[in-house]
Write an enzyme that holds these catalytic residues in place. Structure first.
Site, short mmCIF file in Angstrom:
data_model
loop_
_atom_site.label_atom_id
_atom_site.label_comp_id
_atom_site.label_asym_id
_atom_site.label_seq_id
_atom_site.Cartn_x
_atom_site.Cartn_y
_atom_site.Cartn_z
N ALA A 60 -22.70 21.81 22.03
CA ALA A 60 -24.26 21.65 22.39
C ALA A 60 -24.20 22.14 23.88
O ALA A 60 -23.39 22.35 24.71
CB ALA A 60 -24.48 20.24 22.38
N GLU A 73 -15.50 16.56 24.22
CA GLU A 73 -16.39 15.79 24.83
C GLU A 73 -15.85 14.72 25.59
O GLU A 73 -16.47 14.27 26.68
CB GLU A 73 -17.18 15.22 23.69
CG GLU A 73 -18.15 16.03 22.84
CD GLU A 73 -17.44 16.59 21.54
OE1 GLU A 73 -16.25 16.79 21.64
OE2 GLU A 73 -18.21 17.24 20.93
N GLY A 122 -19.86 20.36 19.60
CA GLY A 122 -20.91 20.76 18.23
C GLY A 122 -20.53 22.04 17.73
O GLY A 122 -21.04 22.06 16.69
N GLU A 171 -18.49 21.08 15.23
CA GLU A 171 -19.13 20.01 14.31
C GLU A 171 -19.85 20.87 13.43
O GLU A 171 -20.29 20.66 12.17
CB GLU A 171 -19.82 19.10 15.16
CG GLU A 171 -18.92 17.94 15.71
CD GLU A 171 -19.80 17.17 16.84
OE1 GLU A 171 -20.58 17.75 17.65
OE2 GLU A 171 -19.63 15.98 16.60
#
Ligand code: DAK
Length: 259
Positions: free
Chosen positions: A67, A133, A110, A113
């Protein structure tokens, strides 16, 4: 197809829809605009009868580096809650046709993911998977603790999530996160070949097959088996089942109607 700024979309003749994440200067960091375009494009291709399978890819350096940290840096918990980004990510899971993640370079946070939210991951030799993260003072927020654990098991998932261990393509293959590895040169071409094979298969059976395999991650075994059996019986109401079995018996190639 709408005009997109952060992705490139190609509708190919072989019933494959190709989506390239296209923020190369930011290592394809998944900002809100990119995610909005991605789920929109997936939805459009999902509804398109001329498409049977989708491929999501990045570039040689990055599938996606996660992200967009710059976008999240100053967010509060309430900002995150109200932005309801997770419903965008959930829409990837709701796509009915098969979606393949073609991962070259990094798939981090992300990015990893997103790849795991697809139905299968095909890696280039230079692919790297990680959930970094913890380095940002947070944890995975779009399935990283759940899908990764189911894919690679607890011990390895713990090491990746707690201590930022990255997996090479070879390790990801060995631990079941990816289904294939191709050389960097052939990776996209070979992934598209597999996608076009899938896209040529019986459409209703494909849809049931995807739903049934995904059910294995959500349902207890007895319920999953019941789901599978109902889907199996249902397919005997389709023309494609009659066609497929008749084609086998008569030693000819089946012609699927998708009904
Ligand atoms: N966000 C924003 N910009 C990024 C970025 C990212 N994730 N990753 C890279 N960039 C940018 C860099 O800032 C740099 O931009 P400039 O400085 O040139 O403006 C450019 O891309 C090139 O990056 P580097 O200069 O760092 O390139 P290197 O080759 O040295 O390193 C790298 C590449 C990928 C190893 C490194 O950039 C890196 O470590 N990036 C961060 C990886 C990371 O920590 N990812 C996890 C982010 S957190 C949720 C949904 C999703 C998520 C959470 C919740 N909900 C729906 C609830 C996900 C969270 C995350 O993914």
């Amino acid at each position: 197809m709408a005009d997109y700024e952060n992705i490139l979309v190609e509708k190919r003749d072989d019933r494959v829809g190709l989506i390239r994440l296209n923020r190369p200067k930011a290592m394809n960091a998944l900002n809100g605009a990119l995610m909005t375009e991605l789920v929109d494009a997936l939805g459009v291709l999902d509804a398109d009868p001329e498409i049977g399978c989708m491929v999501v890819t990045g570039n040689e350096r990055a599938f996606a580096a996660g992200a967009d940290i710059k976008e999240m840096e100053t967010s509060t918990a309430v900002d995150m809650l109200y932005s309801d980004r997770i419903s965008l990510w959930d829409r990837v899971r709701d796509i009915k046709k098969p979606v393949i993640a073609a991962v070259a370079g990094v798939a981090l946070g992300g990015g990893c993911e997103l790849a795991m939210a697809c139905d299968m991951i095909i890696a280039a030799e230079n692919a790297r998977f990680g959930q970094p993260e913890i380095n940002l003072g947070v944890i995975p927020g779009a399935g990283g603790t759940q899908r990764l654990t189911r894919a690679v098991g607890k011990a390895l998932a713990m090491e990746m999530v707690l201590n930022n261990r990255w997996l090479s393509a070879e390790e990801a293959y060995r631990f079941g996160l990816v289904s294939r590895i191709f050389s960097n040169e052939l990776h996209l071409e070979e992934t598209l070949r597999i996608a076009s094979e899938i896209a040529a298969r019986a459409p209703v059976a494909l849809r049931m097959a995807k739903e049934a395999v995904n059910a294995a991650f959500e349902l207890p075994l007895a319920e999953g088996l019941r789901f599978e059996r109902r889907a199996f019986y249902f397919l005997f109401s389709t023309d494609d089942q009659k066609e497929g079995m008749n084609a086998f018996v008569n030693k000819r190639e089946a012609k699927w109607q998708g009904k």
